[in-house]
Motif scaffolding. Structure first.
Motif: not given
Length: 609
Positions: A323-330
């Motif tokens: 999860a910390d390598g994926l943009n949470p706002n997209e």
């Protein structure tokens, strides 16, 4: 009647009249003072609602009675209802909202189940419905099965996408250009056919997927989205066709790869997979992509088996993004948990870029790049660890571009017989770039089994969901693309959270110390009891005194533990009490005094004049 009595009677009447008049005059008026305007619809949603060409009925199913003890869910349901009312308010009568409580064994419950809404069982044994069914005037339906509170940042996008989808009257057309065997092919090494990739089957079921040859002069005009996956070669005419497709508002998703492991090896042994013809177009649009470099990452590197009898090793080129390598706002990545890549490259914005570069996927900071030739020569994953020196930089593995861009070509290539009118620029292109094509291969995200002639797909990573999200996002209108994840409606009490964390930290240290003392005491008591069993039925007076001392010590430690646990919430309870006093007593008293002061000043001013 005395004037004072008359005023006393007229005051409440005037108050009610003012309320009624304000309800009529200010109906529909809204003032959103929240930091991120979370109670207001974005411009994209407003445009979608205002451009509706047919009426849509929204049926919000919420199990009101069954959730009377679930305060958090009821609060979220209220926010969903208020947001839907905002849509209705802006629709000029084209949207209609019905609130339905599907009580157990009722007709409403049957309709909710028939619509495909999800029934979630709760502790009381009841099923809870909390979903949305939308139906347009032509009878087409679409649903949101269950509003999950953890997806709150994407609530507006979900609803807007649902309404937009209902306004569509045909299946979207997707163009696919690739040199890889995504539709299935022939395995030269095994001598048999290979099935289509699961991601291709997934797209083919949802959309009208059309194959686009890599030597073309123009992209078909009814193709709404072009997906280009590691093309082998493109002449100027084909590059020009892609360039003009984007300049004329077409949406593009490009998968480029320094090493496409999903490509069948050439029969002649000549490997041309590192040559990417899209590179000049990407650079013109503000993206730097170097197909000679592969990202290796010690934090996200996956562990692979080395064969029977051999210990597994970490492969720095096989990345398992968390999860910390994926943009949470997209929208494309915000709800994903795991995405796997293999021998991926990286992208970065150029210094003179006029486009906006939004990262979707990125590596950890324990990463570096290596030359693709060195990567290819590493027969053993452990060889990638030799000389590994992380740069401390996080590399972007996928990005979304938007904004103003100019054409790579000054004019149409001379070899084109009937060139279309040249478009030099576009104020807002829509392009996504993923520096890996293996991300789409089955081996990185899905297990496919053959069950009585049917292919059963069991995903174990979110690669397929990522591809589907990207396509869904770009098949919507520009208004839909503009809708980003919103802030959360829930506002946590940060002071209370800090107090809780501080108290928990202190509690944990004290508890651990007391717990260790308690264990030591109990162990020594157990040793004395064991001695009594072995030596005799009774203990000596000294041993009895020691045992009593241990028992008293045990009681003291247990009491101390209870006191520590009580202290955990003392500061929070004290703060809560102060807040209650402030809200119930102090603020009303201050407001009353302020109003009395204003009334007195007004009265004095009137008398003076």
């Amino acid at each position: 009647m005395k004037p004072s009595v008359l005023k006393f009677v007229l005051a409440p009447v005037c108050f009610v009249l003012v309320l009624l008049i304000s309800q009529v005059i200010f109906k529909g008026a809204r003032v959103d003072l929240t930091e991120q305007a979370i109670y207001s619809l974005s411009q994209g949603s407003k445009n979608i609602v205002r451009n509706l060409e047919q009426e849509v009925t929204l049926n919000l199913y919420f199990s009101d009675k069954a959730t009377k003890d679930l305060t958090a869910l009821r609060s979220y349901a209220k926010r969903v209802e208020e947001l839907l009312q905002e849509y209705v308010l802006l629709s000029d009568g084209k949207l209609k909202l019905n609130l339905i409580d599907p009580e157990p064994f009722s007709e409403a419950e049957d309709k909710a189940a028939e619509a495909g809404l999800q029934a979630v069982p709760i502790a009381t044994g009841d099923d809870v419905y909390f979903g949305l069914q939308a139906k347009n005037s032509k009878g087409d339906e679409s649903t949101i099965g269950f509003f999950q509170p953890d997806k709150e940042p994407f609530l507006e996008y979900e609803i807007s996408e649902l309404i937009y989808r209902l306004s569509q009257t045909r299946i979207p057309v997707v163009g696919l250009m690739t040199s890889l065997e995504m539709r299935g092919g022939f395995d030269m090494q095994r001598g048999g056919t290979t099935p289509p990739w699961a991601v291709f089957e997934q797209l083919d079921q949802l959309y009208d997927v059309r194959w686009v040859e890599d030597q073309i002069e123009e992209i078909e005009k009814d193709i709404e989205l072009l997906i280009v996956v590691q093309p082998s070669s493109l002449d100027d005419a084909s590059l020009y066709a892609i360039d003009q497709y984007v300049m004329n508002g077409g949406k593009l998703i490009a998968f480029v790869d320094p090493k496409a492991e999903g490509k069948q090896p050439s029969p002649m042994g000549v490997d041309d997979i590192a040559i990417n013809p899209l590179q000049p177009l990407l650079q013109q649009w503000g993206v730097l992509y170097d197909d000679s470099q592969v990202v290796i990452d010690a934090q996200y590197g996956l562990t692979v088996s080395m064969g029977q009898g051999m210990p597994p090793v970490r492969h720095l080129g096989l990345l398992g993004l968390q999860a910390d390598g994926l943009n949470p706002n997209e929208v494309a990545t915000g709800e994903l948990e795991t995405v796997n890549l293999a021998s991926a490259g990286f992208v970065a914005p150029t210094a003179d870029a006029t486009t906006t570069f939004d990262a979707l996927l990125w590596s950890s900071t324990v990463a570096q790049t290596v030359d693709v030739n060195r990567y290819n020569m590493a027969q053993d994953p452990r060889q990638l660890m030799d000389g590994f020196e992380p740069t401390g930089e996080s590399y972007v593995l996928a990005a979304r571009l938007s904004g103003q861009a100019t054409s790579y070509f000054e004019k149409a290539p001379v070899e084109l017989e009937n060139p279309t009118q040249h478009k030099t620029n576009n104020d807002n292109i829509n392009v996504m770039v993923v520096a890996d094509s293996d991300i789409l291969t089955d081996r990185l995200w899905v297990q496919v089994q053959n069950f009585f002639g049917q292919r059963i797909v069991q995903p174990w990573a979110d690669n397929g969901a990522l591809a589907n999200n990207m396509v869904e996002q770009y098949l919507g209108s520009n208004d839909l693309i503009a809708i980003r994840s919103r802030g959360r409606f829930a506002r946590p009490f940060e002071v209370v959270q800090d107090l809780q964390q501080q108290a928990q930290s202190e509690f944990y240290e004290n508890e651990q110390a007391l717990q260790r003392q308690l264990e030591e005491t109990e162990q020594r008591m157990a040793e004395l009891e064991t001695q009594r069993d072995k030596d005799s039925l009774t203990l000596s007076p000294e041993q009895e005194a020691t045992l009593n001392g241990f028992q008293q010590e045990k009681l003291r430690i247990r009491k101390a533990l209870r006191d520590v646990r009580h202290e955990l919430d003392k500061d929070i309870e004290s703060l809560g009490s102060w807040l209650k006093v402030l809200n119930i007593a102090i603020i009303p008293v201050l407001l009353t005094l302020l109003l009395l002061l204003l009334a007195r000043l007004t009265l004095r001013k009137t008398r003076t004049s």
